[in-house]
Enzyme design. Structure first.
Site, PDB file in Angstrom:
ATOM      1  N   ARG A  34     -14.339 -18.335   8.799  1.00  0.00           N
ATOM      2  CA  ARG A  34     -13.937 -17.699   7.425  1.00  0.00           C
ATOM      3  C   ARG A  34     -15.175 -16.971   6.967  1.00  0.00           C
ATOM      4  O   ARG A  34     -14.706 -15.918   6.358  1.00  0.00           O
ATOM      5  CB  ARG A  34     -13.611 -18.819   6.504  1.00  0.00           C
ATOM      6  CG  ARG A  34     -12.335 -19.572   6.692  1.00  0.00           C
ATOM      7  CD  ARG A  34     -11.881 -20.585   5.727  1.00  0.00           C
ATOM      8  NE  ARG A  34     -10.566 -21.131   5.850  1.00  0.00           N
ATOM      9  CZ  ARG A  34     -10.170 -22.306   5.257  1.00  0.00           C
ATOM     10  NH1 ARG A  34     -11.101 -23.019   4.683  1.00  0.00           N
ATOM     11  NH2 ARG A  34      -8.893 -22.425   5.471  1.00  0.00           N
ATOM     12  N   LYS A 205       1.684 -34.821   8.813  1.00  0.00           N
ATOM     13  CA  LYS A 205       2.929 -35.297   7.810  1.00  0.00           C
ATOM     14  C   LYS A 205       4.087 -34.516   7.783  1.00  0.00           C
ATOM     15  O   LYS A 205       3.761 -33.051   7.526  1.00  0.00           O
ATOM     16  CB  LYS A 205       2.182 -35.638   6.511  1.00  0.00           C
ATOM     17  CG  LYS A 205       1.151 -36.672   6.327  1.00  0.00           C
ATOM     18  CD  LYS A 205       0.583 -36.824   4.791  1.00  0.00           C
ATOM     19  CE  LYS A 205      -0.198 -37.986   4.792  1.00  0.00           C
ATOM     20  NZ  LYS A 205      -0.813 -38.310   3.625  1.00  0.00           N
ATOM     21  N   GLY A 364      -5.858 -23.447   9.023  1.00  0.00           N
ATOM     22  CA  GLY A 364      -6.243 -24.635   8.945  1.00  0.00           C
ATOM     23  C   GLY A 364      -6.613 -25.322  10.355  1.00  0.00           C
ATOM     24  O   GLY A 364      -7.528 -24.558  10.996  1.00  0.00           O
ATOM     25  N   GLY A 388      -2.574 -23.508   4.046  1.00  0.00           N
ATOM     26  CA  GLY A 388      -1.707 -23.653   2.859  1.00  0.00           C
ATOM     27  C   GLY A 388      -1.343 -22.642   2.065  1.00  0.00           C
ATOM     28  O   GLY A 388       0.275 -22.556   1.722  1.00  0.00           O
TER      29      GLY A 388
END
Length: 407
Positions: A34, A205, A364, A388
């Site tokens: 990043r 998830k 991510g 996200g």
């Protein structure tokens, strides 16, 4: 949106909202992707004579200083990257606060072409406050430090935070090189898609991915499901998943998506075999897992955890990616940090690296996996800095940080 090429920055104080939320082991940066992603914008502004004020969050501090989340190590690494890759001679100055005496003094001392980094924005409660007035008051203090604003923290544009949403309204603003690139890539995934279009989703998830699945059911040609979220799909199909991660409350939604996919002609591809163990592996020692075994996805033993795709699924997924022209991948296929359970993630990465598709790795853990597993980043069409943010864009949501930069 204006870009930095539309701004006259010479001699001006330019506030750059970056995303420097890098993983740390103590004070050691374990992945500087990043930092490298935003460095071209910072370097271009400095080369044009700007006094560059960089700001970011790191981790999730609760509105007050927490030493483990200090950006001090990032200032050192950013300075090294700017010197080594862009021939900027000065070190990056570091302010030990965000809007206090140190920030004011550090910014005041900047000369044209010099760079400073403020301390973690989330050390101030106003950054993430849900109260508009509190957030606005913090944005006012940040605005006092600068003449212009450049938004280049793509990983934070889905947050309605002071430095992302409120600050651009207070200063002339533009997008940096990174956000311009990220938005262009996402438009290729939503408006200018070359088919077949394959989406690969993983991670722990299924609930984290429901919105993007819902939106892509009318756009993608194939959706490949791996990672922990796959077990909710397998359970929905009537299979026992042992002790694997399972969100039983999401089974009705998953069943609906499977039915819609069939009606819409979207192919859903689930694991046919799974690597399992009786316990979660030790990620520190990386010790071999003695009870590691591969079992059919429809015959998982009771008490065993599914922790990766099996080899047959790796081959299946690679075959389903072979003819793709566009691929979006978000989420690892297993516990890739451990060598016994990295094969599924590696299989997907290899298929993309060797294929002809325009491939987007959606930030991510997926982006981290590409680097940790040693792949050449140039083999992929684009590696996003914002998992996200990418997902919410593909869900069709309005991202507050992008909306603020469009105004």
């Amino acid at each position: 949106m204006q870009t930095i090429d539309d701004l006259d920055v010479a001699g001006k104080r330019v506030f750059v909202r970056a995303d420097l939320n890098v993983p740390l082991s103590g004070t050691d940066i374990t992945d500087d992707g990043r930092i490298r992603a935003v460095a071209p914008t910072i370097a271009k502004l400095a080369a044009a004579g700007a006094k560059v004020i960089v700001a970011s969050h790191l981790g999730r501090p609760k509105g007050a200083p927490e030493p483990q989340y200090s950006l001090a190590p990032v200032a050192v690494r950013l300075g090294a990257i700017l010197q080594e890759d862009y021939s900027l001679g000065q070190e990056v100055a570091f302010a030990t606060d965000t809007v206090g005496d140190s920030a004011a003094a550090t910014v005041a001392a900047l000369g044209d072409g010099q760079v400073a980094l403020l301390e973690n924005l989330r050390f101030n409660a106003g950054e993430t406050s849900k109260d508009d007035a509190e957030r606005g008051a913090f944005a006012d203090r940040l605005a006092a430090l600068a003449d212009l604003y450049v938004g280049d923290g793509f990983g934070a544009v889905h947050r309605k935070h002071a430095s992302v949403f409120d600050l651009p309204a207070r200063l002339p603003h533009a997008v940096g090189l990174l956000i311009a690139t990220e938005v262009g890539v996402l438009k290729r995934l939503t408006e200018q898609v070359e088919r077949p279009y394959v989406v690969v989703l993983g991670g722990s998830k299924v609930s984290d991915k429901l919105g993007v699945i819902d939106n892509l059911l009318g756009k993608a040609d194939r959706i490949l499901i791996g990672g922990g979220m796959a077990f909710t799909f397998l359970k929905a199909q009537g299979h026992d998943v042992g002790a694997s991660l399972l969100q039983e409350d999401q089974i009705p939604v998953v069943l609906e998506y499977l039915e819609r996919a069939e009606k819409n002609g979207v192919e859903f591809v689930l694991p046919v075999d799974v690597a399992v163990s009786g316990s979660f592996p030790d990620l520190k020692t990386k010790a071999r897992v003695e009870d590691f075994e591969v079992v059919p996805a429809d015959a998982m033993p009771a008490g065993k955890l599914g922790l990766d795709l099996g080899p047959a699924t790796g081959e299946l997924f690679a075959a389903k990616l072979a003819d793709a022209r566009t691929v979006f991948w978000n989420g690892p296929m297993g516990v890739f940090e451990h060598p016994d359970f990295a094969a599924g993630t590696r299989a997907v990465a290899e298929a993309l690296a060797e294929g002809d598709a325009f491939s987007v790795v959606g930030g991510g853990d997926s982006a981290a996996a590409v680097r940790i597993l040693g792949f050449d980043e140039k083999k992929f069409g684009h590696i996003s800095t914002g998992g996200g943010a990418s997902l919410e864009y593909l869900e069709g949501k309005t991202l507050p940080g992008l909306a603020a930069l469009e105004n």
